[in-house]
Scaffold this active site. Sequence first.
Site, PDB file in Angstrom:
ATOM      1  CD  GLU A  22       8.137  -2.614   9.557  1.00 11.14           C
ATOM      2  OE1 GLU A  22       6.765  -2.459   8.701  1.00 11.14           O
ATOM      3  OE2 GLU A  22       8.424  -4.245  10.246  1.00 11.14           O
ATOM      4  CB  SER A 155       8.823  -0.346   7.173  1.00  8.58           C
ATOM      5  OG  SER A 155       7.240  -0.703   7.396  1.00  8.58           O
ATOM      6  CE1 TYR A 225       3.883   3.077   6.809  1.00  7.45           C
ATOM      7  CE2 TYR A 225       6.245   2.655   6.129  1.00  7.45           C
ATOM      8  CZ  TYR A 225       5.178   2.015   6.407  1.00  7.45           C
ATOM      9  OH  TYR A 225       4.733   0.699   6.199  1.00  7.45           O
ATOM     10  NE  ARG A 264       0.824  -4.529   0.710  1.00  9.37           N
ATOM     11  CZ  ARG A 264       1.348  -3.341   1.499  1.00  9.37           C
ATOM     12  NH1 ARG A 264       1.181  -3.214   2.700  1.00  9.37           N
ATOM     13  NH2 ARG A 264       3.136  -3.586   1.702  1.00  9.37           N
ATOM     14  CG  ASP A 266       3.836  -5.707  -1.290  1.00  8.90           C
ATOM     15  OD1 ASP A 266       3.090  -5.267  -0.978  1.00  8.90           O
ATOM     16  OD2 ASP A 266       4.850  -5.580  -0.455  1.00  8.90           O
ATOM     17  CD  GLU A 280       8.211  -8.111   1.784  1.00  6.89           C
ATOM     18  OE1 GLU A 280       7.853  -7.903   2.876  1.00  6.89           O
ATOM     19  OE2 GLU A 280       8.774  -6.951   1.053  1.00  6.89           O
ATOM     20  CG  ASN A 282       4.258  -7.069   3.349  1.00  4.18           C
ATOM     21  OD1 ASN A 282       4.601  -7.069   3.806  1.00  4.18           O
ATOM     22  ND2 ASN A 282       3.371  -7.379   2.008  1.00  4.18           N
ATOM     23  N   GLY A 286       0.109  -2.612   6.675  1.00  2.98           N
ATOM     24  CA  GLY A 286       0.099  -0.861   7.306  1.00  2.98           C
ATOM     25  C   GLY A 286      -1.489  -0.673   7.092  1.00  2.98           C
TER      26      GLY A 286
END
Length: 325
Positions: A22, A155, A225, A264, A266, A280, A282, A286
């Site tokens: 990433e 990502s 992205y 964060r 998901d 998961e 994070n 991002g």
Amino acid sequence: MKAIDVKTLGKVAVLMGGHSAEREVSATMSGPGVLAALRSQGVDAHPFDPAERALGELQREGFQRCFIALHGRGGEDGTVQGALELLGIPYTGSGVMASAIAMDKVMTKRVWMAEGLPTPAWRLLGKGHHTREDTRAVPDVLGLPMIVKPAREGSSFGVSKVEGYSNVMEAVTLAAQYDSDVLCEEFIDGDEVTCPVLGEGDAAVALPVVRIVAPDGNYDFEHKYVSNDTTYLCPSGLPEAEEREIQRLVVQAYRLLGCRGWGRADLMIRASDRRPFLLEMNTSPGMTSHSLVPKSAAQAGISYEQLCLGLLAGATLDSLASQGA
């Protein structure tokens, strides 16, 4: 958010780039975004790429805090956090243990399942178990379609949705290019959502939920992205009770992993019964123009600049956090 005296923050390094898959996201989007935001608030912030400079230079050059805008291995897996602990330089986000666990999707699932939190059924194909015989047996347990992904990557690198037995080996081979541990996961058909958390322990609070609507439900690297054809709904449009339940679940998941600063989660909401499933966590999300934490924060009345500044002000070390400092 309370007023912050930027003079007390000292000389700040924004860690960006790094060695992971990433790298480009961090070096060209998240890192520069955070750097510009901090400078706009009067912070003495400087870019620092650990792939190009030794971390020991942070100490020699008098940096007093680090904003970790790295993603993936070497950035959110506990390794750079451990190095900063040894250097005695406070940093943003979770500490060594929480970062290491959250980076490993299998370990994360084990922690959540031990406490009864919902996460999709899974099977691990470890090193030496990527044979056709091993892989073809997995759909018999998880059903089809299913998701195949590296256990420690972000990502959407190496992630595949497998529709048939003939595709399993190809998906496992792709995931194994990123990690010797391959996670095969039950596919949850429904709404994809994400929910950020700010703070630590009892003070941790969830921000508004973001609902993600990607073309054909394919929220891959391109749709995260590059392209602009993914829709991010915040307000999510979910029933109020459903959003509150997701926020409650996400804060519980965050606390169980020992996260701090920000994170964060998901999730998928199963269409058949509207039950949420954690995918998961994070710990270094991002911070790009497409990113979801800034979108959610804005809905809560927190600007991108305020968000970055607040996270930086909360930078700490494991030793200091354990003392309540």
